[in-house]
Enzyme design. Structure first.
Site, PDB file in Angstrom:
ATOM      1  N   VAL B 132      52.289 112.222 -14.025  1.00  0.00           N
ATOM      2  CA  VAL B 132      52.649 113.226 -13.686  1.00  0.00           C
ATOM      3  C   VAL B 132      51.255 113.368 -12.351  1.00  0.00           C
ATOM      4  O   VAL B 132      50.127 113.886 -13.547  1.00  0.00           O
ATOM      5  CB  VAL B 132      53.775 114.137 -13.543  1.00  0.00           C
ATOM      6  CG1 VAL B 132      52.979 115.776 -12.446  1.00  0.00           C
ATOM      7  CG2 VAL B 132      54.585 113.987 -14.412  1.00  0.00           C
ATOM      8  N   LYS B 205      58.982 112.540 -11.267  1.00  0.00           N
ATOM      9  CA  LYS B 205      57.633 113.710 -11.755  1.00  0.00           C
ATOM     10  C   LYS B 205      58.047 115.695 -12.213  1.00  0.00           C
ATOM     11  O   LYS B 205      57.831 115.648 -13.187  1.00  0.00           O
ATOM     12  CB  LYS B 205      56.720 113.623 -11.284  1.00  0.00           C
ATOM     13  CG  LYS B 205      56.293 112.212 -11.102  1.00  0.00           C
ATOM     14  CD  LYS B 205      54.873 112.322  -9.497  1.00  0.00           C
ATOM     15  CE  LYS B 205      54.451 111.108  -9.233  1.00  0.00           C
ATOM     16  NZ  LYS B 205      53.527 110.607  -7.498  1.00  0.00           N
ATOM     17  N   GLY B 312      45.896 106.937  -6.800  1.00  0.00           N
ATOM     18  CA  GLY B 312      44.348 105.721  -7.020  1.00  0.00           C
ATOM     19  C   GLY B 312      44.080 105.565  -7.843  1.00  0.00           C
ATOM     20  O   GLY B 312      44.008 105.748  -9.326  1.00  0.00           O
TER      21      GLY B 312
END
Lengths: 450, 450
Positions: B132, B205, B312
C-alpha cells in the site's frame, strides 16, 4: 494475558487526555495489544483534582516515588516535564526496572544519552513518540518505517505556537508582537512563550530526530537555535512575491564533504532551527495554524511527509498510548528484539559532530535598505561575487513604493544560490559597511526541500 | 548475531531495487537491525538476467520452490504479483515455516484471510508494507502508530497512475484519453492500464487499509470500484470554480447508524473507490503527479496525513526492507509479541460488513445539461427536496457561455449536502426523466475530509 499496570506521573492536560482515551477506547486497544492496559496509580501534587479526574478505582498519591515503588506497576508514564525532578524520577523508575513512556522532549534532548544508557543497562524501554510532533507517529516512521534508507535530511514544522503566529502574520499582515498577542488570546501561546518563540522547543525535537536519523548521540548544546521574534511582516510579504513562505523549521542534514565547504574533508551533521523560506508549492509550506508536519528525505524512499496535530490533550495521548501498546507487546520479550531507543543499536552509534554554523550550506534571502542611487546594485553584486556567492533572483522596489513619494531609499531583495554560511557572514560584514546600505541587513535562510 | 538469509522470488523492477538498496545501505541497515540481512538466493524465470543483476555470490535458480526448500532461507520475499502462482508459493513458503514479505496487494486483498490464517497457524509473519502506497510507511502508522485510536475514516490517493492523469487533465485541460496517452508516453501508465484506470489497484489497497483500520476481514469483493475513464475535463473545471479538486480516492469509513440511513440500525463499513471532489485547500488536494498520500482520521489524534512516492523501484524497496528489518528483529521472538497481521489480534476481529452503496452517506456534485428556460431550476430543486437532499451550492452558466451564442441549453451544477446514496439514486432517476434535462446527468461524490 493479564492487563499491564501503568503508573502515571503528572495528570495535567496530556495526562488526563491519556487517561480518558485509554478508558474510552479500552476495548479497541485491548483487541490490538492482545492484553489490557490500565492506569492503576496516579501521582500528582494536586491529589484532590487528580482524584476527581480518575475516579475511585484508581489509586492517587502525592508522591511519585510511591508509584515507582509499587511492584505491580510495570510501566511509568512521565508527564511532569522539564529537566529537574522529571530526570530524577525517570532514572529512578528505570533503576526500579520499570519501562518509561514520556512526552518530555527537553529532558531527552539534554539528558538522553544518560537516560538511554541507564535503560539499556537495565533492559527496559524508554518510549517517546509523544515528545516530537504530538500525535504524528514520526518517531516510529524514522526508527522503523524508513530503516532501509540513508536519511539525508529532515525538515519539520514542529512547534504549533510559532506556526500559528506565522500563519497569522501572513494572513493578516501582522508584525510579530501583534500576532503573538492574538495567539495568547486564543490559547495557542502560553503567558510565557519564550521556549516556543525563541525556537528552543523546536530545537529539542529536532535534536531527537537528528539523533535517530543519523545514529548519533543527542547534541542539543550544539544546535543553532533562532526564533521568530525578529521576523517582520515586510519579509513575509516579499517572500510571498518571490514564491516562498516563511516557516520556523527544525532542520537537520547529513553532510559528507562538499565543494562549497572551506575544506573538502568537512563531514558532519547540520542541526539548526530558524525562520526559513520554503517554496510555496511544497506541501509543508501549506501547513497552517497550529498544525505540525515533518518532511523526511531518504536515499531510497525519496521525500516523504507526515502531518497532524502537534499538541493538545488527545493527539499527544494518541502517541503516549501507541508507546504503551508497543511496550505491552514487548514487555516480556528479550531486549535485543526491541527497536533501539535511537534507531541504531547502542554499539553501532557514530560519534559524528554537529557542524558549527560557519560550515553549514544553505541559500539565503537578503533584504538591504539602500540609498536609491546609481551603482548601489553593482557594489552589492561585486561583494557577493567576490565571496563566491551567486545570485538566484533579485527584487528591487521603486523608492516611491517603499518610502512614499520623494523617498531616497529603497529595498533590495536578493535570493542567493547555496553558499557556505561562513562566506555569507563575511560578505554581510562588507555589505553592512557600505555607506549606501542604510539599515541592518535582514538575512533569512532558505531551503528548497525537493 | 548471524545475518538473516533471505530468498527473493521475482527480480523485476522492485526486486532489483530491493537488492540494490540492501547492498548499498547494508552497513546502515545492520546498525539498525542488529544483524545483517542478506539476499542469498533469487528465483526468476529469466535466470541469465537475474545472474547479471545480482552477481556471482548469490545463487540464482529458475524454480521458486528451490528457494522455499532451502533450509537456510528464513524469509521469502514474494515480488511475482497476481493471484495465481504467487498465492501457491506464498502458501508453500508459509507451510515451510518461512516468514514472507510481499508487495502483492491483489493477492492479499483477495486471499488475505486464507494467507493470514495459514501464517498464524504456522507462527510466521506475513509483512506487506510495500503493498500500500509504496514507500510511505502507512501500514506501520495504522497498525502501530495509531493504536490508541478508534479510526473513523481513511482517504487515500493510492494509485500514482491515475493521480498523474488527473493532474495532467487539470493542468492542461485535457480529457481523459489524451491524458492517458501522455501518461503512457512518459512511463506513468502501462500499455494495459486497466487495473489502474478502472480503480481496481486502488481498491485492493483500500481493502487492506480498511481491514487494518477496523479489525475486519478483507472484503475486496464487496468494495465499490469506479475508475476515472468517464471523467470529463469540464467537470474538473467546474469543480475548480467551486473550490474543489477531483481526485481518485480510496475511501473507507466506519458507520454506526445515522439519521440519514434508511434504518437507524444500519452499521457497517463503507469501502469505495471513485473520483471524488475534495476541497482545494486540503493538503491532499494538492498532491500532484504520481505522488501518493493517505489521510487517516482517528478519534484521539484527529486528522493525520502521510505523503510520499507510491511506486518505483527504490521507494517500494524501502518498504520491503523495512519489513525485512521488522522480521529480522522478531524472527526469534514468540509470535504473540508480534504486531498482528491486520492490526487486531486474530481472536479479536469483528465480522462487520461492507455496506451496499445504497446505504453510504456522502455529498454530491451534479452536472445537468438543461434547457435554458424558465422553471427548470424549480423542478430540479423540488425533486431533490422531496428526496430529502439539500443543496449546498449552485452554479448556473449562461447558455451563451456553454453552447455558444444563441444556444438553448446550459449547464446546471449542484453541490449537495450529505445524503444517502439510495435517496440520491431515486432523485437522479426522476431528474433524468425530466424533458428539460437534455443529456445524461454527471454525478461525482464529494468528501470534505475535515
Amino acid at each position: 494475558m493479564k492487563a499491564i499496570q501503568v503508573g502515571l506521573l503528572g495528570i495535567g492536560t496530556v495526562g488526563s487526555g491519556t487517561f480518558a482515551v485509554l478508558q474510552r477506547n479500552q476495548e479497541e486497544i485491548r483487541r490490538r495489544a492482545g492484553r489490557g492496559i490500565e492506569i492503576t496509580m496516579v501521582a500528582d501534587l494536586d491529589t484532590a483534582r487528580a482524584k476527581a479526574l480518575v475516579g475511585e478505582h484508581v489509586q492517587v498519591v502525592g508522591d511519585a516515588r510511591a508509584v515507582i515503588a509499587n511492584p505491580d506497576i510495570e510501566v511509568v508514564i512521565e508527564l511532569i516535564g522539564g529537566y529537574g525532578i522529571a530526570r530524577t524520577l525517570v532514572l529512578e523508575a528505570i533503576a526500579a526496572g520499570k519501562h518509561v513512556v514520556t512526552a518530555n522532549k527537553a529532558l531527552l534532548a539534554v539528558h538522553g544519552t544518560e537516560i538511554f544508557q541507564a535503560a539499556a543497562d537495565k533492559g527496559v524501554m524508554v518510549a517517546f513518540e509523544a515528545a516530537v510532533a504530538g500525535g504524528i507517529p514520526i518517531i516510529k516512521a524514522l526508527r522503523e518505517g524508513l530503516t532501509a534508507n540513508r536519511i539525508q535530511w529532515i525538515a519539520g514544522i514542529i512547534n504549533g505556537t510559532t506556526n500559528f503566529i506565522l500563519s497569522e502574520m501572513r494572513d493578516k499582515g501582522l508584525d510579530f508582537d501583534a500576532a503573538l498577542k492574538d495567539a495568547q488570546r486564543l490559547g495557542y501561546a502560553e503567558a510565557d512563550p519564550t521556549f516556543d518563540i525563541e525556537g528552543v522547543d523546536a530545537a529539542h525535537k529536532a535534536t531527537l530526530m537528528s539523533a535517530i536519523a543519523f545514529g548519533i548521540p543527542v547534541q542539543f548544546d550544539k544546535a543553532h537555535v533562532e526564533g521568530i521574534t525578529q521576523l517582520a511582516a515586510t519579509d513575509i510579504k516579499y517572500a510571498e512575491q518571490l514564491g516562498y513562505r516563511i516557516k520556523l523549521l527544525g532542520f537537520t542534514k547529513r553532510r559528507e564533504g562538499n565543494e562549497l565547504t572551506s575544506s573538502p574533508a568537512v563531514r558532519g551533521v547540520e542541526l539548526r532551527v530558524h525562520p526559513t523560506l520554503v517554496p510555496a508549492k511544497r506541501l509543508i509550506a501549506n501547513v497552517e495554524g497550529a498544525m505540525n508536519a515533518v518532511v523526511v528525505n531518504g536515499d531510497a524512499v525519496g521525500t516523504t511527509l507526515y502531518y497532524g496535530k502537534g499538541a493538545g490533550a488527545e493527539p499527544t495521548a494518541s502517541a503516549v498510548i501507541a508507546d504503551l501498546v508497543d511496550v505491552a507487546r514487548l514487555a516480556t520479550s528479550d531486549p535485543q528484539h526491541r527497536v533501539p531507543h535511537l534507531a541504531f543499536q547502542p554499539g553501532a552509534m557514530r560519534d559524528v559532530s554537529v557542524l558549527p554554523m560557519d560550515e553549514i550550506v544553505t541559500s539565503y534571502y537578503l533584504r538591504l535598505t539602500v540609498a536609491d542611487e546609481a551603482g548601489v546594485l553593482a557594489r552589492v553584486a561585486t561583494i557577493l561575487a567576490d565571496a563566491g556567492i551567486s545570485v538566484d533572483a533579485l527584487l528591487q522596489r521603486e523608492a516611491d513604493e517603499v518610502g512614499g513619494e520623494g523617498s531616497t531609499q529603497t529595498d533590495l531583495i536578493i535570493l542567493t544560490h547555496e553558499a557556505r554560511e561562513g562566506a555569507m557572514n563575511g560578505a554581510l560584514t562588507q555589505l553592512q559597511a557600505l555607506p549606501t546600505v542604510l539599515a541592518p541587513i535582514v538575512r533569512i535562510r532558505k531551503e528548497e526541500l525537493n
